[in-house]
Enzyme design. Structure first.
Site, PDB file in Angstrom:
ATOM      1  N   ASP A 111       2.623  49.570  22.054  1.00 49.60           N
ATOM      2  CA  ASP A 111       2.386  49.086  23.163  1.00 49.60           C
ATOM      3  C   ASP A 111       2.157  47.397  23.056  1.00 49.60           C
ATOM      4  O   ASP A 111       1.699  46.506  22.110  1.00 49.60           O
ATOM      5  CB  ASP A 111       1.347  50.020  23.318  1.00 49.60           C
ATOM      6  CG  ASP A 111       0.433  49.575  24.471  1.00 49.60           C
ATOM      7  OD1 ASP A 111       1.173  48.908  25.647  1.00 49.60           O
ATOM      8  OD2 ASP A 111      -0.403  49.838  24.988  1.00 49.60           O
TER       9      ASP A 111
ATOM     10  N   HIS B  99      10.446  43.788  26.490  1.00 54.54           N
ATOM     11  CA  HIS B  99      10.977  45.357  25.425  1.00 54.54           C
ATOM     12  C   HIS B  99      11.756  44.732  24.224  1.00 54.54           C
ATOM     13  O   HIS B  99      12.504  45.234  23.515  1.00 54.54           O
ATOM     14  CB  HIS B  99      11.768  46.019  26.709  1.00 54.54           C
ATOM     15  CG  HIS B  99      10.718  46.400  27.441  1.00 54.54           C
ATOM     16  ND1 HIS B  99       8.949  46.410  27.229  1.00 54.54           N
ATOM     17  CD2 HIS B  99       9.981  46.073  28.810  1.00 54.54           C
ATOM     18  CE1 HIS B  99       8.893  47.145  28.423  1.00 54.54           C
ATOM     19  NE2 HIS B  99       9.226  46.669  29.560  1.00 54.54           N
TER      20      HIS B  99
ATOM     21  N   LEU C 116      14.836  58.364   5.275  1.00 55.75           N
ATOM     22  CA  LEU C 116      13.208  58.248   6.911  1.00 55.75           C
ATOM     23  C   LEU C 116      14.346  59.128   7.441  1.00 55.75           C
ATOM     24  O   LEU C 116      15.081  59.070   8.313  1.00 55.75           O
ATOM     25  CB  LEU C 116      13.422  56.845   6.919  1.00 55.75           C
ATOM     26  CG  LEU C 116      12.715  56.787   8.064  1.00 55.75           C
ATOM     27  CD1 LEU C 116      11.140  57.363   7.722  1.00 55.75           C
ATOM     28  CD2 LEU C 116      12.689  55.392   8.377  1.00 55.75           C
TER      29      LEU C 116
HETATM   30  C1  IPE Z   1       2.326  54.097  26.105  1.00 56.01           C
HETATM   31  O1  IPE Z   1       2.114  52.764  27.101  1.00 56.01           O
HETATM   32  C2  IPE Z   1       3.788  54.823  26.130  1.00 56.01           C
HETATM   33  C3  IPE Z   1       4.409  53.696  25.428  1.00 56.01           C
HETATM   34  C4  IPE Z   1       4.275  53.175  24.734  1.00 56.01           C
HETATM   35  C5  IPE Z   1       6.225  54.515  25.408  1.00 56.01           C
HETATM   36  P1  IPE Z   1       2.080  52.999  27.937  1.00 56.01           P
HETATM   37  O2  IPE Z   1       1.619  51.546  28.300  1.00 56.01           O
HETATM   38  O3  IPE Z   1       2.939  53.790  28.936  1.00 56.01           O
HETATM   39  O4  IPE Z   1       0.646  53.275  28.406  1.00 56.01           O
HETATM   40  P2  IPE Z   1      -0.615  53.239  29.600  1.00 56.01           P
HETATM   41  O5  IPE Z   1      -0.697  53.328  30.982  1.00 56.01           O
HETATM   42  O6  IPE Z   1      -1.257  51.688  29.272  1.00 56.01           O
HETATM   43  O7  IPE Z   1      -1.693  54.741  28.720  1.00 56.01           O
HETATM   44  C1  IPE Z   2       5.188  49.231  25.658  1.00 57.86           C
HETATM   45  O1  IPE Z   2       4.518  48.198  26.308  1.00 57.86           O
HETATM   46  C2  IPE Z   2       6.058  49.734  26.011  1.00 57.86           C
HETATM   47  C3  IPE Z   2       6.622  50.787  26.797  1.00 57.86           C
HETATM   48  C4  IPE Z   2       5.560  51.439  27.533  1.00 57.86           C
HETATM   49  C5  IPE Z   2       8.162  50.943  27.371  1.00 57.86           C
HETATM   50  P1  IPE Z   2       5.044  48.103  27.724  1.00 57.86           P
HETATM   51  O2  IPE Z   2       5.470  47.810  28.675  1.00 57.86           O
HETATM   52  O3  IPE Z   2       3.583  48.520  27.882  1.00 57.86           O
HETATM   53  O4  IPE Z   2       3.480  46.671  27.711  1.00 57.86           O
HETATM   54  P2  IPE Z   2       2.399  46.503  27.893  1.00 57.86           P
HETATM   55  O5  IPE Z   2       0.778  47.384  27.870  1.00 57.86           O
HETATM   56  O6  IPE Z   2       2.375  46.020  29.552  1.00 57.86           O
HETATM   57  O7  IPE Z   2       1.485  45.024  27.721  1.00 57.86           O
HETATM   58 MG    MG Z   3       1.485  49.626  28.057  1.00 55.58          MG
END
Ligand code: IPE
Ligand code: IPE
Ligand code: MG
Length: 247
Positions: free
Chosen positions: A21, A38, A132
């Site tokens: 995240d 990303h 792995l």
């Molecule tokens: C959780 O991250 C899902 C992934 C890492 C793929 P999100 O960024 O979507 O989670 P929330 O919505 O903040 O809980």
């Molecule tokens: C995690 O990073 C990747 C996915 C959920 C696909 P985010 O895109 O949720 O990044 P933040 O949380 O908005 O910073």
């Molecule tokens: Mg996120």
């Protein structure tokens, strides 16, 4: 060579799961678009996969796209799917070189056709690797998975294949998408969020949680090792007392 000498190779988790995240915030901090975050997150995926493989960890599960993530702006969803196709295509030779087997869990049929096909191809090409196992959670949510398992088990009862009294933890395990994969001993979430976001609810019943403020694109090899070191300081009691564990 594992440069972090604090790691006890005899006390490694078999399975590490990561909620990756913070890509969006990482990009925003740099004045860039979320997609840029990303793209840079892929480097962390590569480094953590290599670090886990080198350590001799057997399973690494990465939460790459949740069921709920389909609600993001179309432009972001499309870019993530495109990035997935490109990354799988580019990384398959490295996976083979490092003896990594690729698996995927989630509602894979809901992925765009190109994505689904590329994934199937990479899984087939790496199927015989014995190091792995890298498990990508894609269009995954734990509640979706549990509902699917409940449907399968209900059908088996209806068909007279299983007696209600015989439904056990093990029967549920066998009906989840993680069938055959041990539960993660360690669950990592980056970016300072302290929540599970519908990830592996059943499988993390006894996992150790490791939360870090580090945003995913900054979570590299050294950060992965740090999480392992922290895990190795935990006393896993499984309901028992400390004294019982020593004796
Ligand atoms: C959780 O991250 C899902 C992934 C890492 C793929 P999100 O960024 O979507 O989670 P929330 O919505 O903040 O809980
Ligand atoms: C995690 O990073 C990747 C996915 C959920 C696909 P985010 O895109 O949720 O990044 P933040 O949380 O908005 O910073
Ligand atoms: Mg996120």
């Amino acid at each position: 060579m594992i440069e972090d000498k604090r790691i006890d190779l005899a006390k490694l988790p078999k399975h590490v799961a990561i909620i990756m995240d913070g890509n969006g915030r990482w990009a925003k901090n740099k004045g860039e678009h979320r997609i840029y975050g990303h793209q840079h997150g892929v480097t962390s995926v590569r480094e953590c996969t290599e670090a886990a493989a080198e350590l001799g960890i057997k399973f690494l599960t990465l939460y790459a796209f949740s069921t709920e993530n389909w609600s993001r702006p179309k432009e972001e969803v499309d870019a993530l799917m495109e990035l997935l196709v490109q990354t799988i295509l580019a990384e398959t030779p490295t996976l083979n070189k490092n003896k990594v087997r690729l698996l995927a869990i989630g509602n894979l049929k809901s992925l765009p056709g190109k994505c689904y096909e590329q994934l199937q191809e990479a899984m087939a090409e790496t199927a015989n690797n014995s190091g792995l196992t890298l498990v990508l959670a894609l269009s995954y949510s734990a509640k979706w998975e549990i509902v699917e398992a409940a449907k399968n088990i209900a059908q088996a009862v209806k068909d007279g294949k299983i007696d209600i009294e015989k439904i056990s933890d093990q029967v549920i395990d066998e009906n989840l998408t993680t069938k055959g994969i041990p539960d993660p001993e360690l669950l990592i979430r980056t970016s300072g969020e302290h929540r599970i976001s519908n990830f592996l609810l059943w499988q993390i019943a006894y996992s150790e949680f490791y939360f870090t403020e580090t945003l995913w694109p900054d979570f590299k090899r050294a950060a992965f090792f740090e999480a392992i070191v922290d895990y190795q300081t935990r006393e896993r009691r499984f309901g028992k007392t400390s004294e019982q564990l020593i004796s």
